[in-house]
Design a protein around this motif. Structure first.
Motif, short mmCIF file in Angstrom:
data_model
loop_
_atom_site.label_atom_id
_atom_site.label_comp_id
_atom_site.label_asym_id
_atom_site.label_seq_id
_atom_site.Cartn_x
_atom_site.Cartn_y
_atom_site.Cartn_z
N GLY A 66 0.82 -1.20 0.00
CA GLY A 66 0.00 0.00 0.00
C GLY A 66 0.86 1.26 0.00
O GLY A 66 0.63 2.18 -0.79
N VAL A 67 1.86 1.29 0.87
CA VAL A 67 2.71 2.47 0.94
C VAL A 67 3.52 2.61 -0.35
O VAL A 67 3.69 3.72 -0.87
CB VAL A 67 3.62 2.39 2.18
N ALA A 68 3.98 1.48 -0.89
CA ALA A 68 4.72 1.54 -2.15
C ALA A 68 3.82 2.10 -3.25
O ALA A 68 4.26 2.89 -4.09
CB ALA A 68 5.23 0.15 -2.52
N GLN A 69 2.55 1.70 -3.22
CA GLN A 69 1.60 2.21 -4.21
C GLN A 69 1.47 3.73 -4.11
O GLN A 69 1.51 4.44 -5.12
CB GLN A 69 0.24 1.54 -3.96
N LEU B 91 -0.44 16.80 8.40
CA LEU B 91 -1.06 16.20 9.58
C LEU B 91 -0.96 14.68 9.54
O LEU B 91 -0.79 14.03 10.56
CB LEU B 91 -2.53 16.62 9.67
N LEU B 92 -1.06 14.10 8.31
CA LEU B 92 -1.09 12.64 8.18
C LEU B 92 0.20 11.99 8.69
O LEU B 92 0.17 10.89 9.23
CB LEU B 92 -1.26 12.27 6.70
N ILE B 93 1.33 12.69 8.50
CA ILE B 93 2.60 12.10 8.90
C ILE B 93 2.61 11.83 10.41
O ILE B 93 3.22 10.88 10.88
CB ILE B 93 3.77 13.01 8.47
N TRP B 94 1.86 12.67 11.16
CA TRP B 94 1.84 12.49 12.62
C TRP B 94 1.23 11.16 13.05
O TRP B 94 1.37 10.77 14.20
CB TRP B 94 1.11 13.65 13.30
N PRO B 110 4.45 -1.17 11.31
CA PRO B 110 5.86 -1.53 11.17
C PRO B 110 6.56 -0.78 10.04
O PRO B 110 7.77 -0.85 9.92
CB PRO B 110 5.81 -3.03 10.88
N ILE B 111 5.79 -0.06 9.21
CA ILE B 111 6.43 0.57 8.06
C ILE B 111 6.37 2.09 8.18
O ILE B 111 6.24 2.79 7.19
CB ILE B 111 5.77 0.11 6.74
N GLY B 112 6.47 2.61 9.42
CA GLY B 112 6.37 4.04 9.64
C GLY B 112 7.30 4.86 8.77
O GLY B 112 6.96 5.93 8.28
N PHE B 113 8.47 4.30 8.58
CA PHE B 113 9.50 4.96 7.79
C PHE B 113 9.05 5.23 6.35
O PHE B 113 9.16 6.34 5.83
CB PHE B 113 10.69 4.03 7.76
N LEU B 114 8.48 4.19 5.75
CA LEU B 114 8.02 4.32 4.36
C LEU B 114 6.83 5.25 4.27
O LEU B 114 6.65 5.95 3.27
CB LEU B 114 7.61 2.96 3.83
N TRP B 115 6.01 5.25 5.32
CA TRP B 115 4.83 6.12 5.34
C TRP B 115 5.26 7.58 5.19
O TRP B 115 4.68 8.35 4.43
CB TRP B 115 4.08 5.90 6.66
N ILE B 116 6.32 7.97 5.92
CA ILE B 116 6.83 9.33 5.83
C ILE B 116 7.23 9.65 4.40
O ILE B 116 6.86 10.68 3.83
CB ILE B 116 8.03 9.52 6.78
N ALA B 118 6.24 8.20 1.65
CA ALA B 118 5.10 8.21 0.73
C ALA B 118 4.31 9.50 0.86
O ALA B 118 3.94 10.13 -0.14
CB ALA B 118 4.21 6.99 1.02
N ILE B 119 4.06 9.93 2.10
CA ILE B 119 3.26 11.13 2.29
C ILE B 119 4.03 12.36 1.83
O ILE B 119 3.45 13.30 1.27
CB ILE B 119 2.84 11.27 3.77
N ALA B 120 5.36 12.36 2.00
CA ALA B 120 6.15 13.48 1.51
C ALA B 120 5.97 13.62 0.00
O ALA B 120 5.98 14.72 -0.54
CB ALA B 120 7.62 13.28 1.86
N GLY B 121 5.78 12.49 -0.68
CA GLY B 121 5.59 12.53 -2.12
C GLY B 121 4.26 13.13 -2.53
O GLY B 121 4.11 13.65 -3.63
N VAL B 122 3.27 13.05 -1.63
CA VAL B 122 1.94 13.54 -1.95
C VAL B 122 1.82 15.04 -1.68
O VAL B 122 0.90 15.70 -2.14
CB VAL B 122 0.89 12.74 -1.15
N GLU B 123 2.79 15.58 -0.92
CA GLU B 123 2.68 16.95 -0.45
C GLU B 123 2.55 18.00 -1.56
O GLU B 123 1.98 19.06 -1.34
CB GLU B 123 3.87 17.29 0.45
N SER B 124 3.08 17.70 -2.75
CA SER B 124 3.07 18.74 -3.78
C SER B 124 1.68 18.95 -4.39
O SER B 124 1.47 19.94 -5.09
CB SER B 124 4.08 18.38 -4.87
#
Lengths: 177, 329
Positions: A66-69, B91-94, B110-116, B118-124
């Protein structure tokens, strides 16, 4: 209490209702991609669909996928598409018809693909893990090990493909003499 | 119980975090104005309340009561969506930032790191949508600049994050904070911190990389057509992004909610959020210090720096980190 002609279906669980909401969002996004009359709205619909698909992965507890997506499709690909549309000024504002001469052919092809896919997906057995997977870290580690052992050929081919795309982009961007 | 654990408690915790962040945003504007004034040898806001402490509230009331203007030439739906989409990622990163030993993140995945990442990529998206829907040349140019800038700086940022990940060997942010590190690991991380901070400045569109809203060239860039509370939302997005990225940097580089050398982490676990807040305030000072000290580069210098300087450095850094991890850990 009188017997109802149709039995009332059981109320959806929390899990199911979340899935339904996300699936609806995905379908609405997909509909916008093909039906909106403005190119920029199409691109935004695509981003919404990608987001919805990521949500489906999350509901299926495949957080990594999901995150990769989100990272690849929403963050990179959709952004690049909107960026490209913003650079092509003429197509930005005003409505364009989503239909052209090829609409009929496209509809037939789409319908065929849909039938084949639906048939295939419906006939496949979907294995389910015996026990819920507790530690997500192990899943990611297995994925990584798989890339460099079992699926190493596919992985290398993808790497070469990306390299070719990069080189091609540089060639295209070069000044022509 | 299902509903209570899955919905009610996370919602309460999210609301608490959002309220704290919004208050933090309001007082960050005060903090910035006061500090900038100090750098300029002025007083800064000092009329509303003692030391100007009521100034943010006065500003908020003013923004709320401003007339809602939607210009006639905009794409209405996208125009209204853009400020919300600008604020949401910050806000989502929090959701994944661990706040303390007894205060795990709202979504302790467990994938908090990737979440950051991914969300940074959506910020634009917020900026792109605002620029496009405003139907205004200045807005569009601001949005184009911004998205090019964000996409470019995301690449070295991502490579640096991958390096941190290699060193930590774990996707979980809690483990990142809790795991002990050797002295050379800290040293190697801190060598990279200034470069990482440059990427963060560009990602948050902060001065000196605030080219999307260069007042002297682009009026106000992507937010030219926005006013009142909608403008305030963009403002909020920028400042909350600063707080969020500071919290990320504190977690990745400076031990997050833990004190150095493990002091008191077991005695008073309730201190966790406060320690994190303290580190965030120090890092926010860095943002403002940079803004007060440095001038804005030209646009081609900005892009050239990302592609010709930061990208090779980050690639080299990643390769060396991989070698270090293989041979010394």
């Amino acid at each position: 209490m009188p017997e109802l002609p149709i039995p009332i279906p059981p109320l959806p669980t929390l899990h199911e209702s979340v899935f339904m909401a996300i699936a609806l969002l995905t379908v609405v996004g997909a509909f916008l991609v093909v039906a909106a009359r403005n190119l920029f709205h199409n691109a935004l619909g695509l981003a919404l669909t990608f987001f919805g698909v990521a949500g489906v992965y999350f509901v299926a507890e495949a957080e990594f996928v999901g995150v990769a997506q989100v990272l690849v499709y929403v963050g990179a690909i959709s952004t690049l598409i909107t960026f490209a549309i913003m650079l092509t000024r003429g197509m930005m504002y005003g409505a364009t018809s989503p239909l052209n001469r090829q609409a009929g052919t496209a509809a037939i092809i789409a319908a065929t693909v849909f039938v084949v896919m639906a048939g295939l997906l419906g006939s496949l057995p979907w294995p389910v893990a015996e026990e819920p997977i507790v530690d997500g870290q192990i899943v990611i580690a297995n994925l990584g090990v798989g890339f460099v052992t079992e699926f190493v050929v596919a992985f290398l081919l993808l790497a070469v493909l990306l390299l070719v795309a990069l080189a091609g982009a540089i060639v295209l961007a070069q000044d022509r003499k | 119980m299902d509903w209570l654990n899955l919905l009610v408690i996370p919602i309460i915790r999210s609301v608490v975090i959002i309220v704290v962040l919004l208050t933090g945003f309001a007082y960050l504007t005060w903090y910035e104005r006061k500090l900038l004034a100090r750098f300029h040898v002025r007083y800064g806001p000092n009329r509303a309340g003692p030391k100007g402490l009521l100034q943010p509230i006065a500003d908020a009331v003013k923004a709320v009561f401003k007339e809602e203007i939607i210009p006639g030439h905009v794409d209405k739906v996208v125009y209204l969506l853009a400020p919300a989409l600008a604020l949401a990622p910050a806000l989502l990163i929090w959701a994944v930032i661990p706040l303390g030993k007894d205060f795990p993140a709202v979504a302790d995945v467990p994938i908090g790191f990737l979440w950051i990442l991914a969300i940074a990529g959506v910020e634009s998206y917020g900026v792109i949508l605002a620029g496009w829907s405003s139907n205004n040349n200045y807005s569009l140019l601001g949005a184009l600049r911004s998205s090019a800038q964000m996409i470019s700086y995301e690449i070295p940022l991502g490579l640096f994050l991958v390096s941190i990940l290699l060193l930590a060997g774990d996707f979980s942010l809690v483990n990142l904070v809790e795991a002990p590190r050797a002295w050379w690991e800290w040293l190697w991380l801190w060598i990279m911190f200034p470069l990482f901070f440059i990427c963060i400045l560009a990602e948050t569109n902060r001065s000196p990389f605030d080219l999307p809203e260069t007042e002297n060239e682009l009026v106000a860039g992507f937010q030219t057509e926005y006013g009142g509370i909608k403008f305030a939302l963009f403002f909020m997005a920028e400042y909350i992004s600063m707080i969020t990225t500071s919290a990320i940097m504190a977690t990745l580089f400076f031990g997050g909610y833990a004190l150095p050398f493990g002091i008191g982490s077991d005695i008073l676990p309730i201190l966790g959020p406060f320690i994190l807040a303290g580190k965030v305030i120090v890092l926010l000072f860095l943002f403002i210090w940079v803004r007060a000290s440095l001038g804005r580069p030209r646009y081609d210098q900005l892009m050239g720096f990302a592609w010709r300087t930061l990208l090779p450095i980050s690639l080299g850094y990643m390769i060396i980190t991989a070698l270090l991890t293989v041979f010394f850990k």
